[in-house]
Enzyme design. Structure first.
Site, mmCIF file in Angstrom:
data_model
loop_
_atom_site.group_PDB
_atom_site.id
_atom_site.type_symbol
_atom_site.label_atom_id
_atom_site.label_comp_id
_atom_site.label_asym_id
_atom_site.label_seq_id
_atom_site.Cartn_x
_atom_site.Cartn_y
_atom_site.Cartn_z
ATOM 1 N N THR A 16 -7.394 18.512 -34.311
ATOM 2 C CA THR A 16 -7.148 17.986 -35.639
ATOM 3 C C THR A 16 -5.946 18.738 -36.214
ATOM 4 O O THR A 16 -5.731 19.915 -35.889
ATOM 5 C CB THR A 16 -8.430 18.111 -36.514
ATOM 6 O OG1 THR A 16 -8.288 17.330 -37.663
ATOM 7 C CG2 THR A 16 -8.753 19.528 -36.901
ATOM 8 N N SER A 23 5.311 9.306 -37.215
ATOM 9 C CA SER A 23 3.992 8.941 -36.692
ATOM 10 C C SER A 23 3.031 8.437 -37.762
ATOM 11 O O SER A 23 1.941 7.974 -37.453
ATOM 12 C CB SER A 23 3.375 10.104 -35.918
ATOM 13 O OG SER A 23 2.840 11.073 -36.781
ATOM 14 N N THR A 36 9.038 14.528 -36.174
ATOM 15 C CA THR A 36 9.978 15.516 -36.704
ATOM 16 C C THR A 36 10.858 16.124 -35.626
ATOM 17 O O THR A 36 12.029 16.432 -35.865
ATOM 18 C CB THR A 36 9.190 16.641 -37.422
ATOM 19 O OG1 THR A 36 8.526 16.067 -38.535
ATOM 20 C CG2 THR A 36 10.097 17.748 -37.917
ATOM 21 N N THR A 57 3.591 14.862 -35.658
ATOM 22 C CA THR A 57 2.335 15.612 -35.731
ATOM 23 C C THR A 57 1.284 14.929 -36.615
ATOM 24 O O THR A 57 0.092 15.162 -36.437
ATOM 25 C CB THR A 57 2.583 17.032 -36.286
ATOM 26 O OG1 THR A 57 3.183 16.932 -37.582
ATOM 27 C CG2 THR A 57 3.457 17.845 -35.367
HETATM 28 N N1 ASP Z 1 5.920 12.864 -40.527
HETATM 29 C C1 ASP Z 1 6.155 13.463 -39.230
HETATM 30 C C2 ASP Z 1 5.494 12.590 -38.176
HETATM 31 O O1 ASP Z 1 4.324 12.664 -38.008
HETATM 32 C C3 ASP Z 1 5.618 14.844 -39.187
HETATM 33 C C4 ASP Z 1 5.865 15.590 -37.895
HETATM 34 O O2 ASP Z 1 6.265 15.076 -36.885
HETATM 35 O O3 ASP Z 1 5.601 16.811 -37.882
HETATM 36 O O4 ASP Z 1 6.176 11.802 -37.538
#
Ligand code: ASP
Length: 345
Positions: free
Chosen positions: A170, A62, A17, A93
């Site tokens: 986590t 991710s 993100t 994340t």
């Molecule tokens: N869907 C995103 C990822 O994990 C969520 C984020 O980065 O907060 O790439």
């Protein structure tokens, strides 16, 4: 503990993100390139040292992370290890805890910081958490003590003002800025006006030389116990021909159903030589298979305790250990040891 002049940090951009922008066509968030991240954070120009970047191709959400990304990250860090004082990995994340856990086992003899970070809001948004996360992660990656040694020679996640040991984390929140928790190990540092390091809980740089292990065996399944679970499901997961190890996510202190059919399948899997690891579904606390009869039976059948490890960390540890050695008994013994501070016994 001042940021030393000329400290050098490599920022590795994998996606997430932090680097996303809204697609004008379908309004979903999609990754964009690293130069635009830097344009959004002019403060980085004030960094006293050398700041380089490396962008993965393709940059990904991710949710698409696979172990080959971990192998590529470990190889990149090995190849550039002598050039930099620390590394910052920008990562989504959703699977950051899996990646930080796996890397903690794959990087051996680490004497430099490897700091994962990202954000809940894209860096181009006015209320983004990405700027602070990135700036502080770089500061931590560059931080040295009075004798010139890295303060945090560990794989960590920096997020929401806290520095956490990567293999203890986590993701606990999909909306708020404090997305990560380390339920069974204290933060290694907290950032306020200054970054305060909790030195007694930070690992010491090991004696051995830095080396990287990239061989991973991914034949691991995860079985989450729940009321109503059926023999078919348990059998498919525990006895699957392609499965070398299973993480059993149990209740409380490591308890599972006492039904004969369940214990028979566990017994059969153990006799087949499979590695079964007991990890609790509870966010906090440890497995102790000596407290209840339902837990004790698992221990007697050969199920190994995961202690207070997270599922993310146990998965990375299994991939790593099974990649090192084909002998399942050796793997089971190693699971009971704290290799990189991932369990407390
Ligand atoms: N869907 C995103 C990822 O994990 C969520 C984020 O980065 O907060 O790439």
């Amino acid at each position: 503990m001042e940021l030393k002049d000329r400290a050098s940090v490599l920022i590795i951009y994998t996606g997430g993100t932090i680097g996303m922008k809204e697609d004008p066509v379908d309004q979903t968030l999609k990754p964009f390139d690293f130069s635009q991240i830097m344009d959004e954070v002019p403060e980085m120009a004030k960094f006293a040292g050398k700041l380089d970047s490396y962008t993965f191709d393709p940059i990904i959400d991710s949710s698409d992370v696979e172990p080959r990304l971990w192998q590529a990250l470990a190889t990149l860090i090995r190849d550039r290890y002598d050039e930099y004082d620390g590394f910052v990995i920008l990562h989504g994340t959703d699977t950051m805890s899996f990646s930080a856990s796996a890397l903690s086992f794959m990087l051996n003899g680490l004497s430099k910081p490897v700091i994962f970070t990202g954000s809940q809001l894209p860096i181009g948004r006015p209320r983004t958490d990405g700027k602070e996360n990135l700036i502080s992660a770089v500061e931590i990656a560059a931080a040295k003590d009075a004798s010139g040694h890295a303060i945090v020679p560990e794989v960590c996640i920096y997020f929401g003002s806290k520095l956490l040991r990567g293999n203890r984390t986590t993701k606990i929140n999909s909306e708020y800025f404090n997305a990560f928790r380390s339920p069974n190990y204290p933060p290694l540092a907290e950032a306020g006006i200054a970054i305060k390091y909790n030195l007694p809980v930070i690992a010491k740089a090991p004696e051995e030389e830095f080396s990287v292990h990239t061989e991973l065996d991914t034949r691991v399944s995860i079985l989450k116990i729940h009321p109503g679970i059926t023999p078919q499901v348990v059998r498919n997961i525990l006895l699957g021909a392609e499965t070398r190890a299973v993480i059993i996510e149990t209740y409380g202190a490591g308890n599972a159903p006492s039904a004969a059919w369940f214990l028979d399948i566990v017994n059969e899997a153990c006799h087949m030589g499979k590695i079964l690891v007991n990890v609790t579904q509870c966010l906090q606390g440890s497995v102790n298979m000596d407290i209840y009869a339902t837990g004790k039976r698992l221990k007697e059948l050969g199920v190994v305790s995961g202690y207070d490890a997270t599922t993310e960390s146990t998965l990375g540890k299994l991939f790593f250990l099974m990649g090192v050695n084909k002998d399942n008994d050796w793997v089971k013994k190693q699971l009971c040891e704290s290799l990189k501070g991932e369990i407390s016994k």
